[in-house]
Design an enzyme around this catalytic site. Structure first.
Site, PDB file in Angstrom:
ATOM      1  N   GLN A  60       4.734   0.423   1.821  1.00 30.48           N
ATOM      2  CA  GLN A  60       4.130  -0.492   2.780  1.00 30.48           C
ATOM      3  C   GLN A  60       3.992  -1.854   2.114  1.00 30.48           C
ATOM      4  O   GLN A  60       3.414  -1.961   1.012  1.00 30.48           O
ATOM      5  CB  GLN A  60       2.748   0.031   3.197  1.00 30.48           C
ATOM      6  CG  GLN A  60       2.819   1.295   4.021  1.00 30.48           C
ATOM      7  CD  GLN A  60       3.232   1.013   5.452  1.00 30.48           C
ATOM      8  OE1 GLN A  60       2.428   0.586   6.251  1.00 30.48           O
ATOM      9  NE2 GLN A  60       4.491   1.244   5.762  1.00 30.48           N
ATOM     10  N   ARG A  81      -0.092   8.937  13.447  1.00 33.29           N
ATOM     11  CA  ARG A  81       0.692   8.150  12.485  1.00 33.29           C
ATOM     12  C   ARG A  81       1.104   8.915  11.231  1.00 33.29           C
ATOM     13  O   ARG A  81       0.647  10.004  10.969  1.00 33.29           O
ATOM     14  CB  ARG A  81      -0.074   6.896  12.076  1.00 33.29           C
ATOM     15  CG  ARG A  81      -1.401   7.100  11.378  1.00 33.29           C
ATOM     16  CD  ARG A  81      -1.968   5.730  10.995  1.00 33.29           C
ATOM     17  NE  ARG A  81      -3.307   5.795  10.457  1.00 33.29           N
ATOM     18  CZ  ARG A  81      -4.423   5.793  11.179  1.00 33.29           C
ATOM     19  NH1 ARG A  81      -4.364   5.774  12.495  1.00 33.29           N
ATOM     20  NH2 ARG A  81      -5.604   5.828  10.591  1.00 33.29           N
ATOM     21  N   ASN A 102       0.840  -1.207   0.000  1.00 34.18           N
ATOM     22  CA  ASN A 102       0.000   0.000   0.000  1.00 34.18           C
ATOM     23  C   ASN A 102       0.866   1.245   0.000  1.00 34.18           C
ATOM     24  O   ASN A 102       1.789   1.315  -0.832  1.00 34.18           O
ATOM     25  CB  ASN A 102      -1.118  -0.048   1.062  1.00 34.18           C
ATOM     26  CG  ASN A 102      -0.703  -0.263   2.487  1.00 34.18           C
ATOM     27  OD1 ASN A 102      -0.407  -1.376   2.865  1.00 34.18           O
ATOM     28  ND2 ASN A 102      -0.692   0.773   3.295  1.00 34.18           N
ATOM     29  N   ASP A 103       0.634   2.212   0.853  1.00 35.85           N
ATOM     30  CA  ASP A 103       1.215   3.556   0.706  1.00 35.85           C
ATOM     31  C   ASP A 103       2.672   3.630   0.231  1.00 35.85           C
ATOM     32  O   ASP A 103       3.521   2.928   0.767  1.00 35.85           O
ATOM     33  CB  ASP A 103       1.217   4.284   2.052  1.00 35.85           C
ATOM     34  CG  ASP A 103      -0.057   4.133   2.826  1.00 35.85           C
ATOM     35  OD1 ASP A 103      -1.033   3.642   2.273  1.00 35.85           O
ATOM     36  OD2 ASP A 103      -0.058   4.525   4.000  1.00 35.85           O
TER      37      ASP A 103
HETATM   38  C1  FRU Z   1      -2.883   4.572   4.873  1.00 36.87           C
HETATM   39  C2  FRU Z   1      -2.489   3.754   6.090  1.00 36.87           C
HETATM   40  C3  FRU Z   1      -1.597   4.563   6.988  1.00 36.87           C
HETATM   41  C4  FRU Z   1      -0.871   3.506   7.752  1.00 36.87           C
HETATM   42  C5  FRU Z   1      -0.672   2.454   6.694  1.00 36.87           C
HETATM   43  C6  FRU Z   1      -0.669   1.058   7.211  1.00 36.87           C
HETATM   44  O1  FRU Z   1      -3.215   3.854   3.752  1.00 36.87           O
HETATM   45  O2  FRU Z   1      -3.632   3.321   6.769  1.00 36.87           O
HETATM   46  O3  FRU Z   1      -2.277   5.491   7.783  1.00 36.87           O
HETATM   47  O4  FRU Z   1       0.341   3.980   8.285  1.00 36.87           O
HETATM   48  O5  FRU Z   1      -1.718   2.604   5.763  1.00 36.87           O
HETATM   49  O6  FRU Z   1      -0.235   0.165   6.227  1.00 36.87           O
END
Ligand code: FRU
Length: 504
Positions: free
Chosen positions: A36, A140, A19-20
């Protein structure tokens, strides 16, 4: 051509889940993208940071995984999103060490930009510093940047606004493996906001303030967000405008804006480094499509600000899971500001990948559809200008394979650009009412410029020189879906300056 949904010139996770984007930076002659990552299955799991680098934004090299969740305070949810900054020649990375009921910030450092050591001082930052204003479960995605001779950090928080959570969540409701899915009975309090902190050494931080406050010219929804402004970013454009990027969860739909459950937002305005307040002058949605979240930027030595986002969306199905992977990224986009709005263009390096140009002068279509000689493909760039003329609807059908098509057209009566993936291919499900149609408000128009990037299962549309963008994934047959049709309904439309390039 292999039968896989995997895009060719967009970054995608090799196996497992992504992800991110995180830690985007130019360091030691290369642009770095961390992200991520869960390496074991195509599902979210305790987060790692994968790492790729590039010299041209087109070819990316896999580097060693930068972070693994191995500390007791991060094993459940892992090393969540964060950022990087250079200090004394070393690359520092800050991430959120996440447990279901506690999010803390940690540092890791590298001398070569490849191998990272977690700092013994970790966690360097807990929600106590902001107490009693915020809620320790939602603190976060630290984004560090330099300003003057100090470091500043933006992070997503839930701000209690004078209120206070009365009791901690009952112990039996604390165990969940997904920080995004709190235990069902547990009501989160407070409203989404962003905080600003300051440091001279990256290890000791002072709280400056929270950014968002009610402004009468903007909806209360921005201030009373039932979620977190995730993954913030801040930069000053070459023209001097200050830009705050963020990804608000659960931002309510407002007419044709924020059609996804979670959004990508930009705010233009001014950040007061003494109080932390961000005066908002303008708000916009970064991308009006389906799949765009958690955008992060980096600044190149030539001054360009380049943005990359997760080209997916939470709370959706991922057809690529059948191939054991899930997670793609947008093209890197060059950002500027003009006429009070964010302008985004595909990174110029992509032009060097154009092959086999096909150019067609002009084509008129009246109540019907045509194809144009040589204008085919699903790993291509396609440019044209549309004059909608008298047509009610006019545009293109992409990724056509006989059974499927993806529509992108201007609806003249509504003044909307429509991206319709209802018949695009493998079905996508989501939590929202309509997971197959997105619109972008263009208003009345005589002519619209399109610059489209098709990449097997991905469409990125840049409209009118980057004044609008619409991005979404589609899952037709990866081998056969190369057809392109130009169409008009209810009248006659003209397509001029049609150019198509293979992208290699
Ligand atoms: C955003 C999120 C962030 C978090 C991450 C976890 O997409 O929820 O806020 O740090 O993904 O993977």
């Amino acid at each position: 051509m292999s039968k896989s949904y995997r895009p060719r010139y967009h970054v995608s996770v090799p196996f497992g889940w992504a992800n991110d984007p995180n830690g985007t930076i130019y360091y030691k002659g290369k642009a770095h993208l961390f992200y991520q990552y869960y390496p074991h299955k195509p599902e979210w799991g305790p987060m790692h940071w994968n790492h790729v680098t590039t010299k041209d934004f087109v070819h990316w090299e896999q580097r060693p995984v930068a972070l693994c969740p191995d500390r007791p305070y991060e094993v459940v949810c892992g090393c969540c999103s964060g950022s990087t900054v250079e200090k004394d020649g070393r690359l520092y990375l800050m991430y959120t060490a996440a447990q279901p009921t506690m999010q803390r910030q940690c540092l890791a450092v590298s001398d070569d930009g490849d191998h990272f050591e977690k700092c013994p001082e970790n966690p360097v930052l807990t929600a106590e510093i902001l107490s009693p204003e915020i809620y320790e479960e939602d603190f976060r995605d630290p984004r560090i940047f330099r300003h003057g001779d100090a470091f500043y950090l933006l992070a997503g928080i839930r701000w209690l606004d004078g209120g206070r959570r009365t009791e901690p969540a009952p112990a039996n409701q604390r165990e969940t493996t997904d920080p995004r899915q709190p235990a069902p009975e547990h009501k989160k309090e407070g409203w989404g906001n962003l905080c600003l902190l300051k440091s001279v050494d990256l290890f000791h931080w002072d709280y400056v303030g929270h950014l968002l406050y009610p402004q009468p010219e903007f909806s209360e929804d921005f201030y009373r967000l039932d979620g977190v402004y995730e993954c913030p970013d801040y930069f000053v454009a070459d023209t001097g405008e200050e830009v705050l990027l963020s990804s608000p969860q659960n931002l309510p739909r407002s007419k044709n804006l924020y059609q996804n459950i979670h959004s990508g937002l930009y705010m233009l305005g001014h950040l007061d480094f003494d109080t932390g307040r961000f005066r908002v002058d303008a708000i916009g949605e970064v991308d009006s499509g389906f799949d765009f979240y958690a955008a992060q930027t980096l600044r190149m030595p030539d001054g360009r600000v380049i943005m990359i986002a997760w080209k997916e969306m939470w709370d959706r199905s991922f057809p690529s899971r059948e191939e054991e992977w899930a997670g793609t990224y947008t093209l890197p986009r060059e950002l500027t500001v003009a006429d009070g709005r964010l302008i985004q263009k595909p990174v110029r390096e992509i032009e060097a990948c154009r092959r086999d140009p096909v150019r067609v002068g002009a084509a008129a279509v009246e109540d019907g559809e045509i194809d144009l000689p040589g204008v085919v493909g699903n790993v291509i760039e396609l440019k044209f200008t549309l004059a909608p003329g008298s047509a009610d609807k006019a545009g293109v059908k992409l990724f056509c394979d006989g059974a499927h098509e993806t529509l992108l057209y201007y609806d003249r009566k509504e003044g909307l650009l429509v991206f319709d993936r209802q018949s695009a291919g493998a079905a996508i499900t989501g939590r929202e009412e309509d997971v197959n149609r997105r619109v972008c408000d263009l208003g009345p128009r005589d002519s619209i410029e399109f610059d489209l990037f098709l990449d097997v299962s991905s469409l990125e549309a840049f409209i009118d020189g980057g004044r609008h963008a619409m991005t979404g994934n589609v899952y037709p047959d990866p081998e056969k879906a190369t057809g392109i049709r130009f169409f008009a309904e209810g009248g006659a439309a003209a397509f001029t300056g049609v150019e198509k390039y293979a992208i290699e």
